[in-house]
Design a protein around this motif. Sequence first.
Motif, PDB file in Angstrom:
ATOM      1  N   ARG A 133       0.841  -1.196   0.000  1.00  0.00           N
ATOM      2  CA  ARG A 133       0.000   0.000   0.000  1.00  0.00           C
ATOM      3  C   ARG A 133       0.878   1.248   0.000  1.00  0.00           C
ATOM      4  NH1 ARG A 133      -3.088  -0.497   4.622  1.00  0.00           N
ATOM      5  NH2 ARG A 133      -2.095   1.182   5.785  1.00  0.00           N
ATOM      6  N   VAL A 134       0.473   2.249  -0.760  1.00  0.00           N
ATOM      7  CA  VAL A 134       1.169   3.538  -0.777  1.00  0.00           C
ATOM      8  C   VAL A 134       0.699   4.336   0.432  1.00  0.00           C
ATOM      9  CG1 VAL A 134       1.566   5.675  -2.034  1.00  0.00           C
ATOM     10  CG2 VAL A 134       1.362   3.508  -3.289  1.00  0.00           C
ATOM     11  N   ASN A 135       1.606   4.615   1.330  1.00  0.00           N
ATOM     12  CA  ASN A 135       1.271   5.341   2.558  1.00  0.00           C
ATOM     13  C   ASN A 135       1.708   6.791   2.544  1.00  0.00           C
ATOM     14  OD1 ASN A 135       0.069   3.177   4.014  1.00  0.00           O
ATOM     15  ND2 ASN A 135       2.101   2.303   4.306  1.00  0.00           N
ATOM     16  N   ASP A 136       2.498   7.161   1.550  1.00  0.00           N
ATOM     17  CA  ASP A 136       3.073   8.505   1.518  1.00  0.00           C
ATOM     18  C   ASP A 136       3.120   8.965   0.066  1.00  0.00           C
ATOM     19  OD1 ASP A 136       4.764  10.768   1.547  1.00  0.00           O
ATOM     20  OD2 ASP A 136       5.841  10.022   3.302  1.00  0.00           O
ATOM     21  N   SER A 137       2.622  10.143  -0.176  1.00  0.00           N
ATOM     22  CA  SER A 137       2.597  10.674  -1.546  1.00  0.00           C
ATOM     23  C   SER A 137       3.989  10.817  -2.139  1.00  0.00           C
ATOM     24  CB  SER A 137       1.878  12.029  -1.574  1.00  0.00           C
ATOM     25  OG  SER A 137       0.520  11.871  -1.215  1.00  0.00           O
TER      26      SER A 137
ATOM     27  N   TYR B 289      -2.665  10.791 -13.407  1.00  0.00           N
ATOM     28  CA  TYR B 289      -3.475   9.846 -12.635  1.00  0.00           C
ATOM     29  C   TYR B 289      -4.951   9.970 -13.002  1.00  0.00           C
ATOM     30  CZ  TYR B 289      -5.803   7.909  -8.468  1.00  0.00           C
ATOM     31  OH  TYR B 289      -6.604   7.211  -7.605  1.00  0.00           O
ATOM     32  N   GLN B 290      -5.400  11.190 -13.208  1.00  0.00           N
ATOM     33  CA  GLN B 290      -6.818  11.420 -13.460  1.00  0.00           C
ATOM     34  C   GLN B 290      -7.257  10.980 -14.848  1.00  0.00           C
ATOM     35  OE1 GLN B 290      -6.882  15.564 -12.420  1.00  0.00           O
ATOM     36  NE2 GLN B 290      -7.132  15.140 -10.221  1.00  0.00           N
ATOM     37  N   THR B 291      -6.319  10.720 -15.741  1.00  0.00           N
ATOM     38  CA  THR B 291      -6.727  10.149 -17.029  1.00  0.00           C
ATOM     39  C   THR B 291      -7.277   8.736 -16.849  1.00  0.00           C
ATOM     40  OG1 THR B 291      -4.524   9.228 -17.505  1.00  0.00           O
ATOM     41  CG2 THR B 291      -4.976  11.479 -18.268  1.00  0.00           C
ATOM     42  N   VAL B 292      -6.868   8.074 -15.770  1.00  0.00           N
ATOM     43  CA  VAL B 292      -7.356   6.732 -15.472  1.00  0.00           C
ATOM     44  C   VAL B 292      -8.421   6.763 -14.387  1.00  0.00           C
ATOM     45  CG1 VAL B 292      -6.674   4.388 -14.800  1.00  0.00           C
ATOM     46  CG2 VAL B 292      -5.056   5.846 -16.044  1.00  0.00           C
ATOM     47  N   MET B 293      -8.238   7.638 -13.418  1.00  0.00           N
ATOM     48  CA  MET B 293      -9.153   7.747 -12.272  1.00  0.00           C
ATOM     49  C   MET B 293      -9.717   9.170 -12.230  1.00  0.00           C
ATOM     50  SD  MET B 293      -8.968   4.699 -10.898  1.00  0.00           S
ATOM     51  CE  MET B 293      -9.535   4.830  -9.208  1.00  0.00           C
ATOM     52  N   PRO B 294     -10.714   9.491 -13.061  1.00  0.00           N
ATOM     53  CA  PRO B 294     -11.268  10.857 -13.110  1.00  0.00           C
ATOM     54  C   PRO B 294     -11.861  11.280 -11.760  1.00  0.00           C
ATOM     55  CG  PRO B 294     -12.041   9.527 -14.962  1.00  0.00           C
ATOM     56  CD  PRO B 294     -11.372   8.590 -14.007  1.00  0.00           C
ATOM     57  N   LYS B 295     -11.810  12.572 -11.509  1.00  0.00           N
ATOM     58  CA  LYS B 295     -12.401  13.176 -10.300  1.00  0.00           C
ATOM     59  C   LYS B 295     -11.789  12.626  -9.015  1.00  0.00           C
ATOM     60  CE  LYS B 295     -16.827  13.927 -12.642  1.00  0.00           C
ATOM     61  NZ  LYS B 295     -18.298  13.672 -12.629  1.00  0.00           N
TER      62      LYS B 295
ATOM     63  N   GLN C 238      -7.009   7.490   1.711  1.00  0.00           N
ATOM     64  CA  GLN C 238      -8.057   6.485   1.878  1.00  0.00           C
ATOM     65  C   GLN C 238      -7.556   5.056   1.676  1.00  0.00           C
ATOM     66  OE1 GLN C 238     -11.162   7.757  -0.804  1.00  0.00           O
ATOM     67  NE2 GLN C 238     -11.379   9.757   0.222  1.00  0.00           N
ATOM     68  N   GLY C 239      -6.246   4.891   1.470  1.00  0.00           N
ATOM     69  CA  GLY C 239      -5.676   3.560   1.339  1.00  0.00           C
ATOM     70  C   GLY C 239      -6.086   2.830   0.079  1.00  0.00           C
ATOM     71  N   ARG C 240      -6.231   3.577  -1.024  1.00  0.00           N
ATOM     72  CA  ARG C 240      -6.705   2.965  -2.274  1.00  0.00           C
ATOM     73  C   ARG C 240      -5.617   2.737  -3.299  1.00  0.00           C
ATOM     74  NH1 ARG C 240      -9.472   6.328  -4.850  1.00  0.00           N
ATOM     75  NH2 ARG C 240      -9.752   8.109  -3.443  1.00  0.00           N
TER      76      ARG C 240
ATOM     77  N   THR D  17      -7.858  12.354  -6.755  1.00  0.00           N
ATOM     78  CA  THR D  17      -6.499  12.884  -6.653  1.00  0.00           C
ATOM     79  C   THR D  17      -5.621  11.853  -5.972  1.00  0.00           C
ATOM     80  OG1 THR D  17      -6.748  13.888  -4.460  1.00  0.00           O
ATOM     81  CG2 THR D  17      -7.424  15.223  -6.378  1.00  0.00           C
ATOM     82  N   LEU D  18      -4.329  11.960  -6.207  1.00  0.00           N
ATOM     83  CA  LEU D  18      -3.385  11.058  -5.569  1.00  0.00           C
ATOM     84  C   LEU D  18      -3.440  11.195  -4.053  1.00  0.00           C
ATOM     85  CD1 LEU D  18      -0.355  11.565  -7.985  1.00  0.00           C
ATOM     86  CD2 LEU D  18      -1.696   9.465  -7.730  1.00  0.00           C
ATOM     87  N   ALA D  19      -3.530  12.431  -3.568  1.00  0.00           N
ATOM     88  CA  ALA D  19      -3.553  12.650  -2.120  1.00  0.00           C
ATOM     89  C   ALA D  19      -4.768  11.991  -1.486  1.00  0.00           C
ATOM     90  CB  ALA D  19      -3.532  14.142  -1.817  1.00  0.00           C
ATOM     91  N   GLN D  20      -5.940  12.130  -2.124  1.00  0.00           N
ATOM     92  CA  GLN D  20      -7.149  11.502  -1.595  1.00  0.00           C
ATOM     93  C   GLN D  20      -7.024   9.977  -1.598  1.00  0.00           C
ATOM     94  OE1 GLN D  20     -10.107  13.078  -4.230  1.00  0.00           O
ATOM     95  NE2 GLN D  20     -10.574  14.856  -2.926  1.00  0.00           N
ATOM     96  N   ALA D  21      -6.504   9.451  -2.681  1.00  0.00           N
ATOM     97  CA  ALA D  21      -6.384   7.997  -2.805  1.00  0.00           C
ATOM     98  C   ALA D  21      -5.412   7.435  -1.771  1.00  0.00           C
ATOM     99  CB  ALA D  21      -5.933   7.626  -4.217  1.00  0.00           C
TER     100      ALA D  21
END
Length: 587
Positions: free
Chosen positions: A163-167, A178-184, A193-195, A186-190
Amino acid sequence: MTSLPLLPQNDPNLAERTAQLQQIQQEYQYNYTYIPPLPMAEKLPFAELPSLKWLLLVGDAALKLMLNTLQGKHEDSLLDHLQTYSTFSNLLKQNNPQDVERRLKEVFTLIQSSYTEGEGLNWDEYKQIFQSIPLPAISQTFMEDTEFAWLRVAGPNPLVIQRVNDSSQLFWITDSQYQTVMPKDTLAQAVAQGRLYLADYSVLRTVEAGSYPQDQKYLSAPLALFAVKAGILTPVAIQLSPGGPLFTPTAAAASTQAYWTWLMAKTIVQIADANYHELISHLGRTHLLVEPFVLATHRQLAPNHPLNLLLTPHFEGTLSINDAAQKYLAGPGDPVDALLAGTIDASRTLTVEGVQSYVFNHSMLPDTFRQRGVEDPALLPDYPYRDDGLLVWNAIHQWVSDYLSVYYQDDTDLEHDTELQHWVKELLASDGGRMAGFGENGSIQTRAYLINAVTLIIFTSSAQHAAVNFSQASLMSYAPAMPMAGYTPPPTSSQGATEEDYFKLLPPISQAQGQLSLTYLLGTVYYTKLGDYSTLVDPRIQTSLRSFQDQLQAVETTIKARNEDREHRYAPYTYLRPSLIPQSINI
């Protein structure tokens, strides 16, 4: 000497016991030069020679490979080849282990000399090398993004993803990319939230690529980023080298050329995963990790020591298969050299680093998931290796606890067990097992620690090896799904590759046949089964043993039920079904 399990402090024949151990120590000696500086057996004791039953199982797999290879020749002399097959088949039915072993070497030589030459210009060429051996199902699905992500959690090497724990781990990708694959999103939000999950192969950066026989091979050290989307792990981006271009599935959808470039990027990740798998997860952290435990157990624990009696079934065949590996697999010109991407010296060095970086006390299975941040099913719902592995781990842990509690009434019994304490010291010693991070300050002080340690030894020898070994036949035998080396440099642009470029990246057909031979042989020989202990006859442990066997059956039922649900999206994960877990590392 009595055959009842006894701690040394309770044995009335202690002098005889000590003399027997001294004799055994002469048979089990250390060598540090075969794969330096790792401890291996100087020579195979007679008791460690392979059984006839095991040899015939290997012979059966070898004959299937031989028939498959000869059928692929499509020559006028095929009838002669099949007559040769029939001759070998009859010879292997003999009951002399030495004769069977000699014939096996002849079979493998014939297989290697019968490989088909070809560049590999299309998928049909790679499928044609499967004749009597069925084409694995992954040959139909490996191009899909969902399958690519699934292999991170249910493939041969489900041990890298974290898991990515740090940006700061994501310096190589921007929000807009990132948003071209995951619209709306952000990396920080993801991250918060542990995504987000990362497969990081940077350990491969120092591996020098080799060539075989004259073709230059290539190995990258990629980063592959995944996101959990609607409960499903989804690939987001790949970077093949520091500072290099970013490859995304969104770009792949834009044009045919971008599709082939994305497929090449995924394939290069698969190549990295194959090398990590074979050299670290498989050879290093199962086969070679367990070997010093085999040696120290025989050398320091008397044959009637309760721990020796428990562990010996989990060591059957390990010294023998490791001896064969260092003699026939891991030398210059051998399959590791021929098939994997690095030079033989670089590959062996990576294996050594994989073993030496393993810290025993940090490697209890539940701890490894927490260390990688993948322990929470709410965040990473589908992780079959984790979920099935924990079922098996818990069953083994309970069995070990029940068993050892019969012989060690309290921690004082451990302190007075001189053989156990010598066992620990030898495992730690520079002239012994060289095992990093083992024991409690140079000894074993508590029964709780011993239970955890023995659970890890048994799990590694059985379930862990099963997970990384038997997945080879179904997931790695078809070379395009998981090549062991690349044969062109990685793409330098996220677009522009062609179908021809993709197939040039893949191994030549003879190399693909070599990969089929190695992974099929290793991944189809099942010898012994977890929970079968014919030598444990002490009446005091029979109830616990039956309970363990019942628990394994319950685990089997649970995994089968889980796979009914998993099959709606992916292939079932079968590698940790107890019925398919051998007791020991014997292939």
